[in-house]
Design a protein around this motif. Structure first.
Motif, PDB file in Angstrom:
ATOM      1  N   PHE A  40       3.356  -4.649  -7.053  1.00  0.00           N
ATOM      2  CA  PHE A  40       1.915  -4.398  -6.935  1.00  0.00           C
ATOM      3  C   PHE A  40       1.611  -4.066  -5.472  1.00  0.00           C
ATOM      4  O   PHE A  40       2.521  -3.998  -4.634  1.00  0.00           O
ATOM      5  N   GLY A  41       0.358  -3.824  -5.171  1.00  0.00           N
ATOM      6  CA  GLY A  41       0.018  -3.471  -3.798  1.00  0.00           C
ATOM      7  C   GLY A  41      -1.453  -3.674  -3.500  1.00  0.00           C
ATOM      8  O   GLY A  41      -2.259  -3.900  -4.405  1.00  0.00           O
ATOM      9  N   ASN A  42      -1.796  -3.605  -2.223  1.00  0.00           N
ATOM     10  CA  ASN A  42      -3.194  -3.703  -1.817  1.00  0.00           C
ATOM     11  C   ASN A  42      -3.915  -2.414  -2.210  1.00  0.00           C
ATOM     12  O   ASN A  42      -3.346  -1.324  -2.099  1.00  0.00           O
ATOM     13  N   GLU A  43      -5.151  -2.554  -2.644  1.00  0.00           N
ATOM     14  CA  GLU A  43      -5.894  -1.395  -3.160  1.00  0.00           C
ATOM     15  C   GLU A  43      -5.956  -0.245  -2.152  1.00  0.00           C
ATOM     16  O   GLU A  43      -5.710   0.919  -2.496  1.00  0.00           O
ATOM     17  N   GLU A  44      -6.246  -0.559  -0.902  1.00  0.00           N
ATOM     18  CA  GLU A  44      -6.366   0.473   0.128  1.00  0.00           C
ATOM     19  C   GLU A  44      -5.070   1.276   0.286  1.00  0.00           C
ATOM     20  O   GLU A  44      -5.089   2.506   0.356  1.00  0.00           O
ATOM     21  N   CYS A  45      -3.935   0.570   0.290  1.00  0.00           N
ATOM     22  CA  CYS A  45      -2.629   1.234   0.436  1.00  0.00           C
ATOM     23  C   CYS A  45      -2.313   2.102  -0.782  1.00  0.00           C
ATOM     24  O   CYS A  45      -1.785   3.215  -0.645  1.00  0.00           O
ATOM     25  N   LYS A  46      -2.638   1.586  -1.968  1.00  0.00           N
ATOM     26  CA  LYS A  46      -2.349   2.338  -3.199  1.00  0.00           C
ATOM     27  C   LYS A  46      -3.189   3.606  -3.278  1.00  0.00           C
ATOM     28  O   LYS A  46      -2.687   4.673  -3.640  1.00  0.00           O
ATOM     29  N   ILE A  47      -4.465   3.500  -2.942  1.00  0.00           N
ATOM     30  CA  ILE A  47      -5.356   4.669  -2.979  1.00  0.00           C
ATOM     31  C   ILE A  47      -4.862   5.728  -1.993  1.00  0.00           C
ATOM     32  O   ILE A  47      -4.792   6.917  -2.312  1.00  0.00           O
ATOM     33  N   LYS A 105     -11.455  10.117  -6.417  1.00  0.00           N
ATOM     34  CA  LYS A 105     -10.627  10.538  -7.558  1.00  0.00           C
ATOM     35  C   LYS A 105      -9.333   9.738  -7.634  1.00  0.00           C
ATOM     36  O   LYS A 105      -8.858   9.409  -8.715  1.00  0.00           O
ATOM     37  N   ALA A 106      -8.764   9.437  -6.483  1.00  0.00           N
ATOM     38  CA  ALA A 106      -7.532   8.646  -6.447  1.00  0.00           C
ATOM     39  C   ALA A 106      -7.791   7.244  -7.003  1.00  0.00           C
ATOM     40  O   ALA A 106      -6.988   6.707  -7.781  1.00  0.00           O
ATOM     41  N   LYS A 107      -8.913   6.678  -6.646  1.00  0.00           N
ATOM     42  CA  LYS A 107      -9.273   5.335  -7.130  1.00  0.00           C
ATOM     43  C   LYS A 107      -9.496   5.348  -8.638  1.00  0.00           C
ATOM     44  O   LYS A 107      -9.026   4.459  -9.356  1.00  0.00           O
ATOM     45  N   ASP A 108     -10.197   6.364  -9.115  1.00  0.00           N
ATOM     46  CA  ASP A 108     -10.455   6.491 -10.557  1.00  0.00           C
ATOM     47  C   ASP A 108      -9.142   6.620 -11.339  1.00  0.00           C
ATOM     48  O   ASP A 108      -8.966   5.981 -12.378  1.00  0.00           O
ATOM     49  N   MET A 109      -8.241   7.456 -10.816  1.00  0.00           N
ATOM     50  CA  MET A 109      -6.956   7.653 -11.480  1.00  0.00           C
ATOM     51  C   MET A 109      -6.153   6.349 -11.513  1.00  0.00           C
ATOM     52  O   MET A 109      -5.560   5.995 -12.519  1.00  0.00           O
ATOM     53  N   MET A 110      -6.169   5.633 -10.394  1.00  0.00           N
ATOM     54  CA  MET A 110      -5.439   4.371 -10.289  1.00  0.00           C
ATOM     55  C   MET A 110      -5.962   3.348 -11.304  1.00  0.00           C
ATOM     56  O   MET A 110      -5.187   2.699 -12.007  1.00  0.00           O
ATOM     57  N   ILE A 111      -7.266   3.235 -11.377  1.00  0.00           N
ATOM     58  CA  ILE A 111      -7.874   2.275 -12.317  1.00  0.00           C
ATOM     59  C   ILE A 111      -7.537   2.642 -13.761  1.00  0.00           C
ATOM     60  O   ILE A 111      -7.165   1.785 -14.570  1.00  0.00           O
ATOM     61  N   LYS A 112      -7.643   3.931 -14.078  1.00  0.00           N
ATOM     62  CA  LYS A 112      -7.368   4.408 -15.439  1.00  0.00           C
ATOM     63  C   LYS A 112      -5.904   4.154 -15.830  1.00  0.00           C
ATOM     64  O   LYS A 112      -5.621   3.639 -16.923  1.00  0.00           O
ATOM     65  N   LYS A 113      -4.985   4.509 -14.946  1.00  0.00           N
ATOM     66  CA  LYS A 113      -3.550   4.344 -15.236  1.00  0.00           C
ATOM     67  C   LYS A 113      -3.188   2.879 -15.410  1.00  0.00           C
ATOM     68  O   LYS A 113      -2.417   2.513 -16.307  1.00  0.00           O
TER      69      LYS A 113
END
Length: 213
Positions: free
Chosen positions: A128-135, A148-156
């Motif tokens: 797993f990872g910190n949200e800021e790093c993942k985005i 868009k990156a955040k939306d994609m991350m949440i959806k996936k």
């Protein structure tokens, strides 16, 4: 080396890259999307259909019926009437077991830890990872805006969580579902790989001693 390593991962946590590097370190096979190609070949389903249902949740049918059908095999009448999503899951489930029979490897996602739950030579990891790093990672990989990156991350992650929780008897991302959970944002990709390889080597030594006694 006799260990099969399964990796569950949050989107953007670099789980795939980490898995590849771990496989390279041990010089063992790595399975991710190519597992789908093999599952398609061995099950007779077209690859496109398997990809369309890959790690996607389903709301139809009962989990127990899926597992009962797996026990009885593909040729019984229940399997014929089963939704495509369940047939795809069973095809992947079967392929994962065959792959693990062939020797040590790294398998990413697709409930591999659950498919191999009865085996002593398997290590189950969750990255797993910190949200800021993942985005930031998703933005760089796919050229997306932050939103868009955040939306994609949440959806996936929602898809993966629903899929895992539906088909397995465990909870996606929860510590007690795995042997080791690692925040890749803390150590970075290389540091996380180093931690995993050390863990696997210690696991192998312990198992070797146990077998020798």
């Amino acid at each position: 080396m006799n260990t099969v390593i399964t990796i569950g991962r949050q989107y953007g946590s670099a789980g795939r890259e980490i898995g590849q590097k771990v496989a390279e370190y041990f010089d063992i096979k790595y399975y991710d999307k190519d597992l789908l190609t093999r599952a398609a070949k061995e099950s007779g389903f077209c690859e496109e259909m398997i990809q369309n249902h890959d790690e996607r949740p389903t709301n139809s049918f009962l989990y127990n019926l899926v597992m009962d059908t797996y026990s009885f095999g593909y040729n019984n009448s229940s399997f014929v009437d089963m939704p495509i999503s369940h047939k795809v899951f069973l095809a992947q489930f079967d392929t994962i077991k065959k792959i693990a029979d062939e020797g040590p490897c790294v398998i990413v996602g697709r409930c591999a830890d659950y498919a191999l739950a009865d085996r002593a030579n398997v290590i189950d990891l969750f990255i797993f990872g910190n949200e800021e790093c993942k985005i930031k990672r998703v933005m760089e990989l796919y050229g997306l805006t932050e939103a868009k990156a955040k939306d994609m991350m949440i959806k996936k992650d929602k898809q993966r969580q629903s899929y895992y929780n539906y088909y397995s008897s465990k909870k996606w991302g929860r510590a007690d579902s795995y042997d080791l959970c690692i925040n890749s944002s803390v150590l970075g990709v290389e540091g996380t790989v180093k931690l995993i390889t050390q863990y696997v080597e210690d696991f192998e030594k312990k198992n070797y001693k146990k077998a020798a006694n």
